[in-house]
Design a protein around this motif. Structure first.
Motif, PDB file in Angstrom:
ATOM      1  N   GLY A 121      44.963  84.300 135.282  1.00 57.60           N
ATOM      2  CA  GLY A 121      44.668  85.380 134.350  1.00 57.60           C
ATOM      3  C   GLY A 121      45.008  86.756 134.871  1.00 57.60           C
ATOM      4  N   ALA A 122      45.693  86.847 136.008  1.00 55.70           N
ATOM      5  CA  ALA A 122      46.074  88.155 136.537  1.00 55.70           C
ATOM      6  C   ALA A 122      47.011  88.854 135.563  1.00 55.70           C
ATOM      7  CB  ALA A 122      46.744  88.001 137.898  1.00 55.70           C
ATOM      8  N   PRO A 123      46.854  90.190 135.390  1.00 58.69           N
ATOM      9  CA  PRO A 123      47.705  90.907 134.435  1.00 58.69           C
ATOM     10  C   PRO A 123      49.155  90.944 134.887  1.00 58.69           C
ATOM     11  CG  PRO A 123      46.372  92.437 135.688  1.00 58.69           C
ATOM     12  CD  PRO A 123      45.875  91.071 136.036  1.00 58.69           C
ATOM     13  N   LEU A 124      50.021  91.249 133.934  1.00 63.17           N
ATOM     14  CA  LEU A 124      51.449  91.272 134.208  1.00 63.17           C
ATOM     15  C   LEU A 124      51.803  92.296 135.274  1.00 63.17           C
ATOM     16  CD1 LEU A 124      54.342  90.425 133.614  1.00 63.17           C
ATOM     17  CD2 LEU A 124      54.335  91.955 131.630  1.00 63.17           C
ATOM     18  N   MET A 125      51.159  93.461 135.253  1.00 64.47           N
ATOM     19  CA  MET A 125      51.453  94.483 136.257  1.00 64.47           C
ATOM     20  C   MET A 125      51.150  93.982 137.664  1.00 64.47           C
ATOM     21  SD  MET A 125      52.590  97.353 137.199  1.00 64.47           S
ATOM     22  CE  MET A 125      52.806  98.364 135.742  1.00 64.47           C
ATOM     23  N   SER A 126      50.055  93.243 137.839  1.00 61.74           N
ATOM     24  CA  SER A 126      49.722  92.704 139.159  1.00 61.74           C
ATOM     25  C   SER A 126      50.769  91.705 139.619  1.00 61.74           C
ATOM     26  CB  SER A 126      48.344  92.040 139.122  1.00 61.74           C
ATOM     27  OG  SER A 126      47.343  92.981 138.809  1.00 61.74           O
ATOM     28  N   ARG A 127      51.228  90.865 138.702  1.00 64.76           N
ATOM     29  CA  ARG A 127      52.255  89.885 139.068  1.00 64.76           C
ATOM     30  C   ARG A 127      53.569  90.586 139.411  1.00 64.76           C
ATOM     31  NH1 ARG A 127      50.115  87.471 134.370  1.00 64.76           N
ATOM     32  NH2 ARG A 127      52.065  87.739 133.208  1.00 64.76           N
ATOM     33  N   ALA A 128      53.919  91.615 138.634  1.00 67.89           N
ATOM     34  CA  ALA A 128      55.147  92.349 138.911  1.00 67.89           C
ATOM     35  C   ALA A 128      55.071  93.058 140.257  1.00 67.89           C
ATOM     36  CB  ALA A 128      55.405  93.361 137.794  1.00 67.89           C
ATOM     37  N   ARG A 129      53.921  93.664 140.549  1.00 67.51           N
ATOM     38  CA  ARG A 129      53.771  94.362 141.832  1.00 67.51           C
ATOM     39  C   ARG A 129      53.891  93.384 142.998  1.00 67.51           C
ATOM     40  NH1 ARG A 129      51.964  99.328 141.996  1.00 67.51           N
ATOM     41  NH2 ARG A 129      50.835  99.133 140.029  1.00 67.51           N
ATOM     42  N   ALA A 130      53.360  92.159 142.807  1.00 63.81           N
ATOM     43  CA  ALA A 130      53.458  91.158 143.864  1.00 63.81           C
ATOM     44  C   ALA A 130      54.914  90.756 144.091  1.00 63.81           C
ATOM     45  CB  ALA A 130      52.623  89.936 143.503  1.00 63.81           C
ATOM     46  N   LEU A 131      55.662  90.535 143.005  1.00 60.74           N
ATOM     47  CA  LEU A 131      57.072  90.182 143.149  1.00 60.74           C
ATOM     48  C   LEU A 131      57.838  91.294 143.851  1.00 60.74           C
ATOM     49  CD1 LEU A 131      57.767  88.581 139.649  1.00 60.74           C
ATOM     50  CD2 LEU A 131      57.740  87.390 141.839  1.00 60.74           C
ATOM     51  N   ALA A 132      57.514  92.534 143.519  1.00 56.41           N
ATOM     52  CA  ALA A 132      58.197  93.659 144.155  1.00 56.41           C
ATOM     53  C   ALA A 132      57.894  93.730 145.639  1.00 56.41           C
ATOM     54  CB  ALA A 132      57.801  94.961 143.469  1.00 56.41           C
ATOM     55  N   GLN A 133      56.731  93.220 146.046  1.00 55.91           N
ATOM     56  CA  GLN A 133      56.342  93.250 147.454  1.00 55.91           C
ATOM     57  C   GLN A 133      56.779  92.005 148.212  1.00 55.91           C
ATOM     58  OE1 GLN A 133      52.213  94.154 147.923  1.00 55.91           O
ATOM     59  NE2 GLN A 133      52.364  96.156 146.932  1.00 55.91           N
ATOM     60  N   GLY A 134      57.595  91.172 147.582  1.00 56.66           N
ATOM     61  CA  GLY A 134      58.171  90.050 148.307  1.00 56.66           C
ATOM     62  C   GLY A 134      57.546  88.702 148.036  1.00 56.66           C
ATOM     63  N   TYR A 135      56.601  88.614 147.096  1.00 55.77           N
ATOM     64  CA  TYR A 135      56.050  87.310 146.740  1.00 55.77           C
ATOM     65  C   TYR A 135      57.130  86.489 146.044  1.00 55.77           C
ATOM     66  CZ  TYR A 135      51.148  88.347 147.781  1.00 55.77           C
ATOM     67  OH  TYR A 135      49.961  88.625 148.414  1.00 55.77           O
ATOM     68  N   GLN A 136      57.112  85.196 146.262  1.00 56.98           N
ATOM     69  CA  GLN A 136      58.064  84.311 145.595  1.00 56.98           C
ATOM     70  C   GLN A 136      57.381  83.591 144.443  1.00 56.98           C
ATOM     71  OE1 GLN A 136      58.905  80.439 147.646  1.00 56.98           O
ATOM     72  NE2 GLN A 136      58.136  81.544 149.447  1.00 56.98           N
ATOM     73  N   PRO A 137      58.134  83.265 143.388  1.00 51.46           N
ATOM     74  CA  PRO A 137      57.527  82.574 142.241  1.00 51.46           C
ATOM     75  C   PRO A 137      57.078  81.157 142.615  1.00 51.46           C
ATOM     76  CG  PRO A 137      59.622  83.577 141.651  1.00 51.46           C
ATOM     77  CD  PRO A 137      59.533  83.621 143.145  1.00 51.46           C
ATOM     78  N   ALA A 138      55.960  80.752 142.060  1.00 50.08           N
ATOM     79  CA  ALA A 138      55.485  79.379 142.238  1.00 50.08           C
ATOM     80  C   ALA A 138      56.356  78.444 141.398  1.00 50.08           C
ATOM     81  CB  ALA A 138      54.026  79.261 141.819  1.00 50.08           C
ATOM     82  N   VAL A 139      56.745  77.322 141.987  1.00 48.84           N
ATOM     83  CA  VAL A 139      57.604  76.350 141.300  1.00 48.84           C
ATOM     84  C   VAL A 139      56.889  75.009 141.261  1.00 48.84           C
ATOM     85  CG1 VAL A 139      59.813  75.160 141.278  1.00 48.84           C
ATOM     86  CG2 VAL A 139      59.697  77.541 142.038  1.00 48.84           C
ATOM     87  N   VAL A 140      56.531  74.570 140.066  1.00 47.53           N
ATOM     88  CA  VAL A 140      55.920  73.253 139.847  1.00 47.53           C
ATOM     89  C   VAL A 140      56.611  72.653 138.634  1.00 47.53           C
ATOM     90  CG1 VAL A 140      53.812  71.965 139.393  1.00 47.53           C
ATOM     91  CG2 VAL A 140      53.707  74.072 140.737  1.00 47.53           C
ATOM     92  N   LYS A 141      57.279  71.531 138.804  1.00 47.24           N
ATOM     93  CA  LYS A 141      58.000  70.934 137.681  1.00 47.24           C
ATOM     94  C   LYS A 141      57.941  69.417 137.751  1.00 47.24           C
ATOM     95  CE  LYS A 141      62.442  71.477 140.081  1.00 47.24           C
ATOM     96  NZ  LYS A 141      63.780  72.108 140.009  1.00 47.24           N
ATOM     97  N   VAL A 142      58.045  68.801 136.580  1.00 47.52           N
ATOM     98  CA  VAL A 142      58.066  67.339 136.474  1.00 47.52           C
ATOM     99  C   VAL A 142      59.502  66.868 136.608  1.00 47.52           C
ATOM    100  CG1 VAL A 142      57.658  65.373 134.962  1.00 47.52           C
ATOM    101  CG2 VAL A 142      55.991  67.216 135.061  1.00 47.52           C
ATOM    102  N   VAL A 143      59.724  65.923 137.512  1.00 43.88           N
ATOM    103  CA  VAL A 143      61.063  65.376 137.722  1.00 43.88           C
ATOM    104  C   VAL A 143      61.292  64.158 136.839  1.00 43.88           C
ATOM    105  CG1 VAL A 143      62.626  64.376 139.411  1.00 43.88           C
ATOM    106  CG2 VAL A 143      61.119  66.246 140.071  1.00 43.88           C
ATOM    107  N   SER A 144      60.305  63.275 136.774  1.00 46.66           N
ATOM    108  CA  SER A 144      60.507  62.049 136.004  1.00 46.66           C
ATOM    109  C   SER A 144      59.161  61.379 135.749  1.00 46.66           C
ATOM    110  CB  SER A 144      61.432  61.076 136.765  1.00 46.66           C
ATOM    111  OG  SER A 144      60.838  60.679 137.990  1.00 46.66           O
ATOM    112  N   TYR A 145      59.214  60.382 134.864  1.00 41.16           N
ATOM    113  CA  TYR A 145      58.081  59.490 134.618  1.00 41.16           C
ATOM    114  C   TYR A 145      58.543  58.061 134.917  1.00 41.16           C
ATOM    115  CZ  TYR A 145      55.963  63.385 132.062  1.00 41.16           C
ATOM    116  OH  TYR A 145      55.443  64.598 131.709  1.00 41.16           O
ATOM    117  N   ALA A 146      57.596  57.204 135.213  1.00 43.30           N
ATOM    118  CA  ALA A 146      57.946  55.817 135.534  1.00 43.30           C
ATOM    119  C   ALA A 146      56.940  54.875 134.895  1.00 43.30           C
ATOM    120  CB  ALA A 146      57.981  55.607 137.046  1.00 43.30           C
ATOM    121  N   HIS A 147      57.412  53.668 134.640  1.00 42.32           N
ATOM    122  CA  HIS A 147      56.562  52.619 134.085  1.00 42.32           C
ATOM    123  C   HIS A 147      56.554  51.434 135.034  1.00 42.32           C
ATOM    124  CE1 HIS A 147      54.817  49.588 131.572  1.00 42.32           C
ATOM    125  NE2 HIS A 147      55.946  48.920 131.444  1.00 42.32           N
ATOM    126  N   GLY A 148      55.378  50.961 135.362  1.00 45.27           N
ATOM    127  CA  GLY A 148      55.255  49.774 136.187  1.00 45.27           C
ATOM    128  C   GLY A 148      55.157  50.082 137.672  1.00 45.27           C
TER     129      GLY A 148
END
Length: 772
Positions: A121-148
């Motif tokens: 819930g951090a505001p957009l300005m806080s996120r932008a300031r963090a990126l400007a100070q060298g923070y990297q974006p968090a990356v979480v993604k689904v690669v695949s699903y499997a059965h069995g």
């Protein structure tokens, strides 16, 4: 209650008590083995930071129950997992982001009531300031699903490496194939009981009594077409040693019978029956209803008795890959033909045929496990990253079984990543169906745990940075198969890459990968995306003004501003395209001339925006806007044609009047010619007196003049009719008004055209008032 009922109840109660005692004994035995394991093996401390009060407060020590099957390679980790929800203690541990040079940030409307943290819930300005100070974006993604269990085990064994130890939800380390497979086997007890759909199978089809003659081959082909009517299939006819023939076919189980409102869907099914006195082995057969339908259709089409038909299915497969596999095996022993007559004698033909089948398969595959990737840039503290991933998965998937491991082999490529395998069903049977909001929440949760480990990672969206979307694992698989054929499948992969039908697919995958690597400016294409771009542009512009020396803030401010400008142009084009779709149904439709004027202005605006964009984004911008401009130009032409037809319709009464006048004039001309002929006939050449002869001849010129005038009027009427049919909006020339009827026609046309012009002027004035 009867005596029999009482005995049954007593036996049930006794059995339940026995099971409860056995379960309690098993639990005690597991606890004893766990204590012995802890005494014999040292605890492996994961992470380089000592646990603090807050992390111990959120640990799973009290809730962890030992694994039911302690293996030699398993090690239990205690006091090292974080599963607490968001609270004030955790907020106090999250690092604050200050302005440059240690100065506190200027007050902002969106952060006035929020804690100075970068959590959920951090505001957009806080996120932008963090990126400007060298923070990297968090990356979480689904690669695949499997059965069995087999697919889940394959994924888990891929993650298992010398430098990557899998860790489960119970804090147990799994090392080695045996330990991993045993863990997945436990998971499989809760997997989806529904099986994947049976989509395709090889089938041996024979009609007893048919020989290797042209006529019997035609009969067999006719029987095949009847049996598999409404289904996609391919076949090959073989001659047997005894002179008989049989067909080897590959059949799609989903089919559609009938047309329009009488459409019926059906699906074949394969089952097994035990054969032998002691059920020695299983034999695959079609389900009775499936076999009965096929045989009945063959009998109806050919008159062949059902007792002569042999149907022997092979193992059914699921999905398009199974279609390719079975078609490949079908043509290994000779060229095959599809139900449409296409020749299948090479891998390219098989790939094309399998694509044609894809839509008709109606394939289904349950999801039992989900494969996630959590990644960060190279150079990060790996132990801290592992601890952050551990906290994230324990908090986010606390009710699910999971395992994860960290890979560092891609550090040279610029990132480290963790593989997370999660059972889709939780303890209560609820399944995970992640959407955009879930991914955002997952990024925020991971970012909080990363920050608690001192890592500069922030949850943000690609749109806030005007970053282009990344490519998917399918794109990478397509390009890898084309560039580096897989061992054992070299011929198939080379055929896939060389097939002209796959050229566009491979090129598109390459393009998406290249776009992700070069990361051109993201261009919004909807009102919602444009709203995000507007907010981001405002935030980055404000931050750049506050910190004029911050290179990152200035660069991102400019990048997002470009994104906003490009998005504004694209959204305007999209909206204009939607407006023109309702032109004809609107109470006050837009004219083709107005649409042409708007299109000219849009072209000028697009060229102006494109000229200001960076080179790497300009071509993509012109390509996307060009598609919309072409659609708008086509709609201008359609509107112009529609208006022409509408005008013709409005002037249709004038054209009909011209046709009536032409018919009347033609009738009068014919009458005048008849009068002329009768007049000439009445002249008596033998009249005795000269005066009588002159009097008779004096009537002839008058008749001839009348006939000539009628012919001229007919000619003028026909000319007026042709002119109005060709284009009724062009006023008739005055020279055609040779009589009162044609003059009335010309005045009627002029009056109609004046009325239409007045209506157009009224609409234009109304539109000007609306715009003002």
């Amino acid at each position: 209650m009867s005596e029999a009922g009482g005995n049954l109840r007593a036996s049930l109660v006794a059995e339940m008590n026995r099971l409860a005692l056995a379960a309690d004994a098993a639990r005690r035995s597991r606890a004893a083995r766990e204590r012995r394991g802890l005494e014999e093996l040292p605890v492996k401390v994961v992470g380089s930071r000592p646990a603090c009060a807050s992390s111990l407060e959120h640990s799973r020590v009290s809730a962890v129950e030992p694994a039911p099957r302690p293996l030699a390679s398993d090690r239990v980790l205690r006091g090292l997992t974080i599963t607490g929800r968001e609270d004030e203690e955790k907020r106090r541990r999250l690092p604050e982001v200050s302005a440059k040079d240690g100065k506190p940030p200027r007050p902002n409307a969106d952060v006035a009531s929020s804690p100075a943290v970068i959590g959920r819930g951090a505001p957009l300005m806080s996120r932008a300031r963090a990126l400007a100070q060298g923070y990297q974006p968090a990356v979480v993604k689904v690669v695949s699903y499997a059965h069995g269990a087999a697919r889940a085990s394959a994924t888990a064994n891929y993650v298992d490496r010398e430098d990557a130890i899998l860790e489960t939800q119970d804090g147990v380390e799994l090392k080695g194939r045996a330990a991993i497979n045993a863990e997945i086997a436990e998971w499989a007890k809760d997997f989806e009981p529904r099986k994947e759909s049976q989509d395709v199978a090889s089938v041996r089809f024979q009609v007893m009594g048919l020989k290797d003659t042209p006529l019997d081959r035609q009969t067999l082909e006719k029987a095949l077409a009847a049996a598999f009517a409404g289904h996609r299939y391919a076949y090959r006819i073989d001659a047997l040693n005894d002179g008989a023939i049989e067909a080897r076919a590959v059949v799609a189980f989903a089919g559609t019978l009938g047309e329009s409102e009488a459409v019926t869907r059906e699906r074949f099914y394969v089952t097994e029956r035990r054969v032998g006195a002691a059920d020695e082995f299983a034999e695959r057969i079609f389900a009775p209803k499936s076999e009965a339908r096929m045989k009945a259709r063959v009998g109806e089409a050919t008159g062949i008795g059902q007792h002569r038909i042999v149907l022997e299915p092979g193992a059914p497969g699921n999905g398009p890959t199974s279609v390719v596999d079975r078609l490949t095996r079908l043509q290994e022993h000779g060229a095959a033909a599809s139900d449409s007559g296409a020749l299948l004698d090479n891998p390219s033909a098989i790939q094309a045929e399998s694509r044609a089948w894809r839509r008709d398969l109606r394939s289904f595959k349950p999801r039992d496990t989900m494969h996630l990737i959590v990644s960060a840039k190279a150079g990060i503290d790996v132990d801290a990253f592992r601890t952050a991933v551990r906290g994230f998965v324990h908090e986010q998937f606390a009710a699910h079984k999971f395992m994860f491991g960290v890979h560092t082999d891609k550090a040279d490529a610029g990132h480290v990543h963790a593989h997370v395998i999660v059972a889709v069903r939780d303890a209560e049977g609820v399944k995970i169906h992640p959407g955009p909001q879930d991914f955002r929440h997952w990024r925020e949760t991971f970012a909080e745990h990363a920050q608690m480990q001192g890592l500069k990672i922030i949850a943000t969206s690609a749109a806030e940075r005007a970053s282009s979307q990344s490519y998917g694992p399918k794109d990478k698989a397509i390009v890898d198969a084309a560039d580096h054929p897989r061992p054992g499948r070299e011929a198939r992969d080379r055929a896939y890459a060389s097939d002209p039908a796959n050229e566009t697919l491979i090129d598109n995958a390459r393009r998406r990968i290249e776009i992700a690597r070069t990361n051109p400016i993201r261009m919004p294409a909807s009102e919602r995306q444009l709203a995000v771009a507007n907010d981001s542009a405002s935030t980055w512009r404000q931050l750049a003004q506050e910190e004029p020396q911050d290179v990152v803030a200035s660069a991102l401010a400019q990048r997002v501003q470009f994104s906003r400008a490009a998005g504004q142009a694209i959204v305007t084009l999209v909206n204009q395209a939607l407006i023109t779709q309702t032109t004809r149904s609107s109470a006050m439709p837009i004219t083709a001339a107005q649409m042409q004027s708007d299109l000219k202005l849009l072209n000028e605006a697009v060229n102006k925006v494109g000229a200001a964009l960076p080179t790497d984004t300009r071509s993509a911008f012109f390509e996307r806007t060009g598609r919309y401009l072409e659609k708008l130009a086509a709609r201008v032409d359609m509107q112009r044609e529609f208006e022409g037809k509408s005008t013709q319709a409005a002037l249709a009464p004038v054209a009909e009047q011209a046709a009536r006048i032409a018919r009347v004039e033609q009738r009068e001309a014919i009458g005048a010619e008849a009068v002329e002929r009768r007049t000439e006939a009445t002249v008596n050449p033998t009249a005795a007196g000269t005066r009588d002869i002159d009097a008779s001849r004096a009537v002839v010129p008058e008749a001839e003049k009348t006939a000539a005038d009628e012919k001229a009027r007919v000619h003028a009427a026909l000319e007026a009719q042709r002119a109005l049919v060709a284009n009724a909006t062009i006023p008739l020339v005055p020279t055609l008004s040779v009589d009162q009827r044609l003059e009335a026609l010309r005045r009627h046309q002029a009056k109609t055209l004046d009325k239409m012009a007045a209506e157009r002027e009224t609409r234009r004035e109304a539109e000007i008032e609306i715009e003002q």
